[in-house]
Design a protein around this motif. Sequence first.
Motif, PDB file in Angstrom:
ATOM      1  N   ALA A 113       0.710  -1.323   0.081  1.00  0.00           N
ATOM      2  CA  ALA A 113      -0.193   0.084  -0.001  1.00  0.00           C
ATOM      3  C   ALA A 113       0.911   1.366   0.021  1.00  0.00           C
ATOM      4  CB  ALA A 113      -0.921  -0.065   1.132  1.00  0.00           C
ATOM      5  N   VAL A 114       1.768   1.274   0.556  1.00  0.00           N
ATOM      6  CA  VAL A 114       2.980   2.452   0.775  1.00  0.00           C
ATOM      7  C   VAL A 114       3.378   2.618  -0.469  1.00  0.00           C
ATOM      8  CG1 VAL A 114       4.979   3.324   1.642  1.00  0.00           C
ATOM      9  CG2 VAL A 114       3.236   2.187   3.122  1.00  0.00           C
ATOM     10  N   GLN A 115       3.974   1.640  -1.134  1.00  0.00           N
ATOM     11  CA  GLN A 115       4.620   1.683  -2.509  1.00  0.00           C
ATOM     12  C   GLN A 115       3.568   2.153  -3.768  1.00  0.00           C
ATOM     13  OE1 GLN A 115       7.783   0.966  -2.842  1.00  0.00           O
ATOM     14  NE2 GLN A 115       7.750   1.578  -5.049  1.00  0.00           N
ATOM     15  N   GLU A 116       2.158   1.876  -3.412  1.00  0.00           N
ATOM     16  CA  GLU A 116       1.313   2.362  -4.431  1.00  0.00           C
ATOM     17  C   GLU A 116       1.114   3.689  -4.227  1.00  0.00           C
ATOM     18  OE1 GLU A 116      -2.252   0.209  -4.672  1.00  0.00           O
ATOM     19  OE2 GLU A 116      -1.489  -1.712  -5.688  1.00  0.00           O
ATOM     20  N   LEU A 117       1.192   4.260  -2.867  1.00  0.00           N
ATOM     21  CA  LEU A 117       0.891   5.668  -2.561  1.00  0.00           C
ATOM     22  C   LEU A 117       2.035   6.312  -3.140  1.00  0.00           C
ATOM     23  CD1 LEU A 117      -0.518   5.676   1.027  1.00  0.00           C
ATOM     24  CD2 LEU A 117      -1.662   6.459  -0.842  1.00  0.00           C
ATOM     25  N   LEU A 118       3.414   6.115  -3.092  1.00  0.00           N
ATOM     26  CA  LEU A 118       4.489   6.509  -3.696  1.00  0.00           C
ATOM     27  C   LEU A 118       4.597   6.687  -4.895  1.00  0.00           C
ATOM     28  CD1 LEU A 118       7.244   5.008  -1.117  1.00  0.00           C
ATOM     29  CD2 LEU A 118       6.140   7.257  -0.913  1.00  0.00           C
ATOM     30  N   GLU A 119       4.081   5.589  -5.693  1.00  0.00           N
ATOM     31  CA  GLU A 119       3.960   5.603  -7.062  1.00  0.00           C
ATOM     32  C   GLU A 119       2.972   6.160  -7.838  1.00  0.00           C
ATOM     33  OE1 GLU A 119       4.175   1.279  -8.064  1.00  0.00           O
ATOM     34  OE2 GLU A 119       6.175   1.076  -7.729  1.00  0.00           O
ATOM     35  N   ILE A 178     -12.338  11.076   1.225  1.00  0.00           N
ATOM     36  CA  ILE A 178     -11.536  10.360   2.246  1.00  0.00           C
ATOM     37  C   ILE A 178     -11.195   9.006   1.594  1.00  0.00           C
ATOM     38  CG2 ILE A 178     -11.673   9.353   4.534  1.00  0.00           C
ATOM     39  CD1 ILE A 178     -13.843  11.157   5.127  1.00  0.00           C
ATOM     40  N   ILE A 179      -9.924   8.677   1.562  1.00  0.00           N
ATOM     41  CA  ILE A 179      -9.698   7.119   0.909  1.00  0.00           C
ATOM     42  C   ILE A 179      -9.136   6.517   2.145  1.00  0.00           C
ATOM     43  CG2 ILE A 179      -7.729   6.175  -0.565  1.00  0.00           C
ATOM     44  CD1 ILE A 179      -7.757   8.690  -2.340  1.00  0.00           C
ATOM     45  N   ILE A 180      -9.717   5.304   2.510  1.00  0.00           N
ATOM     46  CA  ILE A 180      -9.385   4.427   3.414  1.00  0.00           C
ATOM     47  C   ILE A 180      -8.876   3.246   2.801  1.00  0.00           C
ATOM     48  CG2 ILE A 180     -10.403   3.235   5.540  1.00  0.00           C
ATOM     49  CD1 ILE A 180     -12.700   5.084   5.501  1.00  0.00           C
ATOM     50  N   PRO A 206      -6.993  -4.138   0.366  1.00  0.00           N
ATOM     51  CA  PRO A 206      -6.100  -5.095  -0.043  1.00  0.00           C
ATOM     52  C   PRO A 206      -6.164  -6.775   0.299  1.00  0.00           C
ATOM     53  CG  PRO A 206      -5.238  -3.937   1.719  1.00  0.00           C
ATOM     54  CD  PRO A 206      -6.688  -3.391   1.437  1.00  0.00           C
ATOM     55  N   LYS A 207      -5.963  -7.619  -0.606  1.00  0.00           N
ATOM     56  CA  LYS A 207      -6.393  -9.182  -0.256  1.00  0.00           C
ATOM     57  C   LYS A 207      -5.211  -9.909   0.053  1.00  0.00           C
ATOM     58  CE  LYS A 207     -10.840  -8.438  -1.567  1.00  0.00           C
ATOM     59  NZ  LYS A 207     -10.925  -7.497  -2.344  1.00  0.00           N
ATOM     60  N   ILE A 603      -4.950   2.474  -5.504  1.00  0.00           N
ATOM     61  CA  ILE A 603      -4.951   3.845  -5.377  1.00  0.00           C
ATOM     62  C   ILE A 603      -5.057   4.605  -6.779  1.00  0.00           C
ATOM     63  CG2 ILE A 603      -2.417   4.184  -5.107  1.00  0.00           C
ATOM     64  CD1 ILE A 603      -5.213   6.006  -3.036  1.00  0.00           C
ATOM     65  N   ASN A 604      -4.266   3.831  -7.532  1.00  0.00           N
ATOM     66  CA  ASN A 604      -4.181   4.479  -8.827  1.00  0.00           C
ATOM     67  C   ASN A 604      -5.527   4.727  -9.654  1.00  0.00           C
ATOM     68  OD1 ASN A 604      -2.813   5.349 -11.149  1.00  0.00           O
ATOM     69  ND2 ASN A 604      -2.860   3.355 -12.108  1.00  0.00           N
ATOM     70  N   THR A 605      -6.243   3.880  -9.488  1.00  0.00           N
ATOM     71  CA  THR A 605      -7.790   3.712 -10.111  1.00  0.00           C
ATOM     72  C   THR A 605      -8.461   5.136  -9.477  1.00  0.00           C
ATOM     73  OG1 THR A 605      -7.665   1.390 -10.107  1.00  0.00           O
ATOM     74  CG2 THR A 605      -9.878   2.321 -10.347  1.00  0.00           C
ATOM     75  N   ILE A 606      -8.623   4.998  -8.022  1.00  0.00           N
ATOM     76  CA  ILE A 606      -9.085   6.260  -7.469  1.00  0.00           C
ATOM     77  C   ILE A 606      -8.680   7.570  -8.036  1.00  0.00           C
ATOM     78  CG2 ILE A 606      -9.510   7.519  -5.084  1.00  0.00           C
ATOM     79  CD1 ILE A 606      -9.490   4.755  -3.773  1.00  0.00           C
ATOM     80  N   PHE A 607      -7.305   7.856  -8.140  1.00  0.00           N
ATOM     81  CA  PHE A 607      -6.697   9.062  -8.521  1.00  0.00           C
ATOM     82  C   PHE A 607      -7.212   9.283 -10.018  1.00  0.00           C
ATOM     83  CE2 PHE A 607      -3.554   8.914  -5.035  1.00  0.00           C
ATOM     84  CZ  PHE A 607      -4.038  10.093  -4.565  1.00  0.00           C
TER      85      PHE A 607
END
Length: 642
Positions: A113-119, A178-180, A206-207, A603-607
């Motif tokens: 999740a952290v990596q997806e936020l950074l990317e 709000i993204i949870i 995340p699964k 996170i990419n889909t949301i943005f």
Amino acid sequence: MQFKHPYILYFLFLLALPVLVHLFQLRRFKKEYFTNVRFLKELSIQTRKSSKIKKWLLLATRLLILTCLILAFAQPFFKAKDSKNSANEMFIVLDNSFSMQAKGKKGELLKRAVQELLENTPENQTFSLITNSETFWNTDIKTIRTSLQNLKYSALDFQIESAMAKIKSRKSAFNKDIIIITDAIGLKPKQLKSIDKNSSTHFIIPKTEHQNNVSIDSVFIHQNLNEFYEIGLKIATYGEENKEIPVALYNQNKLIAKTLTKLETKNKTLYFTIPKKDFNGYFSIVDNSLEYDNNLFFSISRPEKMNIISIGTPEKSNFLGRIYTNEEFNYSNFSIGSLDYNIIQKQDAILLNELEEIPQALQTTLKSFSEKGGNIIVIPSAKNTVQNLNQFLTIFGSIHLKAIENKEKLITKINFNHPLFGGVFENKIDNFQYPKTKSSFEISGPNPAALYYEDQTAFLTSINKPISSVYVFAAPINQANSNFQQSPLIVPTLYKMAINNQNKGIKALTIGNNNPYLVDVNLSKDVILNVKNEKESFIPAQQIMNNKVQLTFNEYPQQAGNFGIYKQKEHLQNISFNYNRTESNLAKVNEKLLSDFKTSDSINTIFDTLQTDRIDNQIWKWFVIFALLFLVTEMAIIQFVK
């Protein structure tokens, strides 16, 4: 289609200029006379037609060039579907609890999740990040890159209510996005009610690849032998069963026992024998799922005699001396007339044995005694008035006695889940020799009973406080009224009442549990206690209470382990802290609860969705491109059309 600068469209009137130029140009064809023009007549007509076509083509292209340029400067756009929320403030709630240690297809859930936020987080996107342990307000991905990469797992459970409270505290004129990001372990409907309905809320769940996990649940003293403790270790299995795991026991980081056990059931208990000495160690297992629940730290202090007194007539209190033996207890009996009130505060437990009246002075003293961690046991007298008993019990909580009934009753049910009987019985007993009483009071109150009569009324109940307990019998247990003294239940029951103190036996506290903890020490006002080990040191909140100090640890320590309590440099006792086991069961995910919210897989889909729905589609660049194309077309017409 809308325009950012619609006033520029007035320049479209300039389109009349090229039209006027082409319509009223002064150029005319001249006649040239030749000696013989008979053969040139057809050619002249063809040249005139071709020249007219060229002029009209040039007029059209110039009009289109000018039109496209004017429209481009007016900056046309298509309005976004969700343009009203384009100015929303963004909040990202990231669950960094221990259940996020579980592994998905691309590694641990939190790290992925952290990596997806950074990317995928846009560099110009301003947002606030809320985790279980830290909060970053009005930041961007560049600023917190290092903090995200170093984010550690938190001992605090993921609480949506807490995160929503922080978000609501940020007053703003704008709506909120709000993204949870959470695995939703233990998510409950009432937690979702804290989410503001006016906010745009997105969940990313995340699964995990599998839901198998083995956890060390708890440790307890099973038997108290002469020179040894037999301690029990409870292991919980989630998912796959019939697997073998190694179990090790350490004292002061030294291995003292190791075994290999097969987990045939969901819960299994193993037993180990250790000497009756100071013990400051832990149990450890090896499991390829969650790591945080593979160790359980605990401490056992060298056994010391406990101080207990009974207040009542000696002839009715003789049986207590056979339970509270000199090997483990400093036991004394006093009549109400010979009692020295000054010794009450020095006791660990006080038993009121069939007092015909509880004096007001004694009630006040016992209230203070209970507040400082002492246990109280009340065996009522048939001669005591209900009013006097209820006046006393009201001091501690909502227990109410009704008038005594002269009716024989059997004691038939044991509440094995009651704190009093924790670790007492290896197996649940349904059929035993039922003791009875001839007369009894009826107890009413919200607290669950420890022992029940056959009619499901309480024979023994309790009021459990954070640092003490008050136990109340429904009937006198003298031999004239009851055979409870001959029952096998009397020894473990009265024994546990006396030692049911957090500072006796095993000390294995849970991080985040704010229950007070008592330390037997005389402390001056200028001296404080601190708690430390090799990795961490902190000063808990503390309150001096005569010959004891009450400690409250709040969210400390940050890491589980064995610690020592120190008075300056003097070591007082050992204490151990563990992480809460509430997130060990990876199957506790109920995604149906999120049916009313937007969910996504990344996170990419949301943005991308937010950008598509909220950013206006600017098309002025297309008009610039069209103007260039028409310019090229005009040049081609000039060059190639004759």
